[in-house]
Design a protein around this motif. Structure first.
Motif, PDB file in Angstrom:
ATOM      1  N   LYS A  84       1.021  -1.180   0.046  1.00 28.09           N
ATOM      2  CA  LYS A  84       0.116  -0.108   0.010  1.00 28.09           C
ATOM      3  C   LYS A  84       0.849   1.145  -0.035  1.00 28.09           C
ATOM      4  N   PHE A  85       0.487   2.269  -0.676  1.00 29.99           N
ATOM      5  CA  PHE A  85       1.368   3.451  -0.587  1.00 29.99           C
ATOM      6  C   PHE A  85       0.249   4.776  -0.444  1.00 29.99           C
ATOM      7  N   ASP A  86       0.237   5.379   0.638  1.00 28.31           N
ATOM      8  CA  ASP A  86      -0.713   6.562   1.130  1.00 28.31           C
ATOM      9  C   ASP A  86      -2.083   5.960   1.115  1.00 28.31           C
ATOM     10  N   GLU A  87      -2.138   4.821   1.815  1.00 29.69           N
ATOM     11  CA  GLU A  87      -3.465   4.532   2.120  1.00 29.69           C
ATOM     12  C   GLU A  87      -4.140   3.621   0.849  1.00 29.69           C
ATOM     13  N   LYS A  88      -3.412   3.770  -0.447  1.00 27.13           N
ATOM     14  CA  LYS A  88      -3.928   3.024  -1.481  1.00 27.13           C
ATOM     15  C   LYS A  88      -3.173   1.574  -1.768  1.00 27.13           C
ATOM     16  N   ILE A  89      -4.136   0.941  -2.249  1.00 27.47           N
ATOM     17  CA  ILE A  89      -3.417  -0.556  -2.403  1.00 27.47           C
ATOM     18  C   ILE A  89      -2.798  -0.311  -3.885  1.00 27.47           C
ATOM     19  N   VAL A  90      -1.226  -0.545  -3.825  1.00 25.46           N
ATOM     20  CA  VAL A  90      -0.655  -0.723  -5.273  1.00 25.46           C
ATOM     21  C   VAL A  90      -0.061  -1.665  -5.644  1.00 25.46           C
ATOM     22  N   ALA A  91       0.065  -2.943  -4.961  1.00 29.86           N
ATOM     23  CA  ALA A  91       0.313  -4.091  -5.207  1.00 29.86           C
ATOM     24  C   ALA A  91      -0.614  -5.319  -4.859  1.00 29.86           C
ATOM     25  N   VAL A  92      -0.985  -6.488  -5.805  1.00 30.25           N
ATOM     26  CA  VAL A  92      -2.020  -7.373  -5.253  1.00 30.25           C
ATOM     27  C   VAL A  92      -1.499  -8.723  -5.987  1.00 30.25           C
ATOM     28  N   LYS A  93      -1.792  -9.735  -5.249  1.00 29.73           N
ATOM     29  CA  LYS A  93      -1.580 -11.147  -5.830  1.00 29.73           C
ATOM     30  C   LYS A  93      -2.837 -11.895  -5.612  1.00 29.73           C
ATOM     31  N   GLN A  94      -3.284 -12.338  -6.659  1.00 33.11           N
ATOM     32  CA  GLN A  94      -4.400 -13.471  -6.560  1.00 33.11           C
ATOM     33  C   GLN A  94      -3.911 -14.696  -7.263  1.00 33.11           C
ATOM     34  N   GLU A  95      -3.522 -15.989  -6.258  1.00 35.49           N
ATOM     35  CA  GLU A  95      -3.185 -17.065  -7.009  1.00 35.49           C
ATOM     36  C   GLU A  95      -1.956 -16.871  -7.802  1.00 35.49           C
ATOM     37  N   ASN A  96      -1.970 -17.289  -9.076  1.00 36.65           N
ATOM     38  CA  ASN A  96      -0.907 -16.753 -10.052  1.00 36.65           C
ATOM     39  C   ASN A  96      -0.736 -15.585 -10.768  1.00 36.65           C
TER      40      ASN A  96
END
Lengths: 323, 209
Positions: B166-178
């Motif tokens: 997260k950066f500045d409360e915002k989600i900036v990287a995610v992972k969902q399975e592959n």
């Protein structure tokens, strides 16, 4: 580093430092400015004069739009002084499309540039399509957080503009003519100059490199880095006279990173189909079958008629400072 | 069986070469045999062990995916088979289920819908607000240089989505399975750790088949 930092001016006023939750954040760095241009690669930037055209360009797959008061073809016919576009038009375009928006200012006109930056455009084009405001100097672009693009006819032009802060180069053709021959000539020239530099660099002949740097009125540092890379240290697009998918494919095949289309789309009678076709041909430039499919989407009878460069009174590519 | 990994970068528009370079650096640092190529045709996609959708303009990539016969189907097939896919910036938008632009609102654009997230485009503002800063990314560390260029952010994520940063409360990287998605451009930071994380997924999946 993936993106070359050569030519950066370390005291750049365009770099903004701030903090978010006690973390330092930097805007307007060389990486952020040149990085923006890298996101345009393999894409088509289209000239537009109003919201309607901007939306057509976005729907057709333009990677960005360039807002002008008049298309280059019309600038040529109107005569008089060509200035930056109306603030209202630029603001309306900003509110209506999601892709990046660029706008042109006159060469050397730092106040027009500042206005464009304040409006919030994503990139400023210091352009010879407009009437130059200063015949002896370009803008010192390191003063701005917003990146700039400049035109160039040869390697020296390109490297001097980069050292003044341009984050992107467009190789000049002759705007508003529908004739790609000038763009082709200048791209070949720049490519040949770079090939020669690469050879000299591979031979380790620094004295020859500094001699060339002096001849083309650029710094040794940037000439050496260009020689090492074998290409310009920033993204290089082709511009001027592109009107068909085949034109786009030709310029991409000469090693450009992408293309600008000025009058070629909205001076034609089939702008949406043509714009789409040019986008496809730019991506698949090296695949004749797909370029053919793109070319089939347009009708040559609907292309802009074009102007013979030999008969032009005004050569836009020659406007502005020579240094 | 060929044990060399084959990763493709979707070669339609954007910073294709930069992702190729970052992936090659990652292969070298991991001491792995691997090949990275630019892909634009359905048949090329079907041979891949992993796919990267690069930075650029999401509307343009969506349009070009839709315009080339068979391309959309082959990307969907890759996603269905669980072949690892990473999208950086525009790439993450293309992978998302929903998107809207911060200023303009809803834009009719092609989305693959594979990542169960809603994305806000241009979430940090226009180019003059683009920035670089250090990020804390789970599984990587707190010193990853995040390059945000007219970057999107993740507004909401489904239950199967792991938040990596997260950066500045915002989600900036995610992972969902592959599938990995980032708002920033790991290919521009000169740090190949994000690409290494992706290659680990590619390598693991290939080994388990």
């Amino acid at each position: 580093m993936t993106i070359s930092q050569v030519g950066s001016y370390s005291a750049s006023k365009g770099i903004k430092v701030s903090t978010v939750n006690s973390k330092e954040i930097l805007s307007g760095t060389t990486l952020i400015k040149r990085g923006f241009a890298h996101m345009q690669k393999h894409g088509v930037i289209m000239d537009v004069t109003n919201v309607e055209q901007a939306q057509i360009a976005e729907d057709a797959g333009a990677v960005a739009v360039m807002v002008l008061d008049k298309l280059p073809y019309d600038v040529r016919h109107a005569g008089g002084v060509a200035r930056t576009a109306s603030v209202k038009v630029i603001e309306a375009v900003l509110d209506s499309v999601s892709i990046p928006i660029m706008a042109k200012c006159r060469i050397g006109h730092s106040s027009e540039a500042s206005i464009l930056v304040e409006i919030g455009v994503d990139m400023v084009d210091e352009s010879e399509v407009l009437s130059p405001a200063d015949e002896s100097r370009h803008i010192w672009k390191w003063n701005y957080t917003t990146p700039f693009v400049n035109g160039a006819k040869n390697l020296g032009d390109a490297l001097r503009r980069i050292e003044e802060g341009a984050a992107m180069i467009r190789t000049k053709g002759e705007p508003g003519t529908g004739d790609v021959s000038e763009a082709v000539t200048h791209i070949r020239m720049i490519n040949n100059e770079m090939k020669k530099l690469k050879g000299i660099h591979d031979n380790g002949d620094n004295q020859e490199l500094i001699k060339i740097a002096r001849e083309i009125r650029s710094s040794f540092e940037i000439v050496k880095e260009t020689a090492r890379l074998g290409r310009l240290p920033v993204v290089n697009f082709a511009a001027g006279g592109i009107s068909t998918p085949a034109d786009a494919a030709l310029l991409m095949s000469l090693g450009c990173d992408g293309i600008f289309v000025g009058s070629g789309i909205f001076k034609a009678e089939d702008p949406l189909e043509r714009a789409k076709a040019v986008v496809i041909a730019t991506t698949y430039f090296d695949d004749p079958k797909t370029v053919l499919e793109a070319q089939k989407m347009i009708d040559e009878r609907k292309s802009m008629l074009g102007l013979d460069i030999k008969n032009l009174d005004l050569k836009m590519q020659e406007r502005g400072p020579t240094i | 069986m060929n044990d060399e990994l084959l990763i493709g970068v979707l070669g339609l528009q954007g910073d294709i070469e930069e992702n190729i370079k970052a992936t090659n650096n990652a292969f070298k640092e991991m001491n792995l045999k691997g090949k990275i190529i630019s892909v634009r045709y359905p048949e090329e996609l079907l041979k891949l062990d992993g796919l990267i959708i690069p930075g650029g303009e999401s509307t343009v990539m969506g349009l070009l995916i839709a315009l080339k016969n068979g391309l959309l189907d082959s990307i969907r097939k890759i996603l269905q088979e669980g072949i690892p896919v990473m999208g950086t910036c525009a790439g993450m938008i293309v992978l998302a289920k929903k998107s809207y632009d911060k200023v303009v609102g809803n834009k009719n654009q092609l989305l693959l819908g594979a990542l169960d997230i809603e994305v806000e485009r241009n979430s940090f503002g226009r180019q003059h607000d683009s920035f670089e800063s250090n990020l804390n990314i789970s599984g990587i560390g707190s010193d990853f240089r995040g390059i945000f260029i007219r970057a999107p952010s993740v507004i909401s994520a489904g239950p199967g989505v792991q938040i990596l940063s997260k950066f500045d409360e915002k989600i900036v990287a995610v992972k969902q399975e592959n599938i990995i998605g980032t708002s920033f451009h790991p290919e521009l930071s000169g740090d190949s750790r994000m690409h290494r994380l992706f290659i680990e997924l590619v390598s693991k999946r290939k080994a388990n088949r």
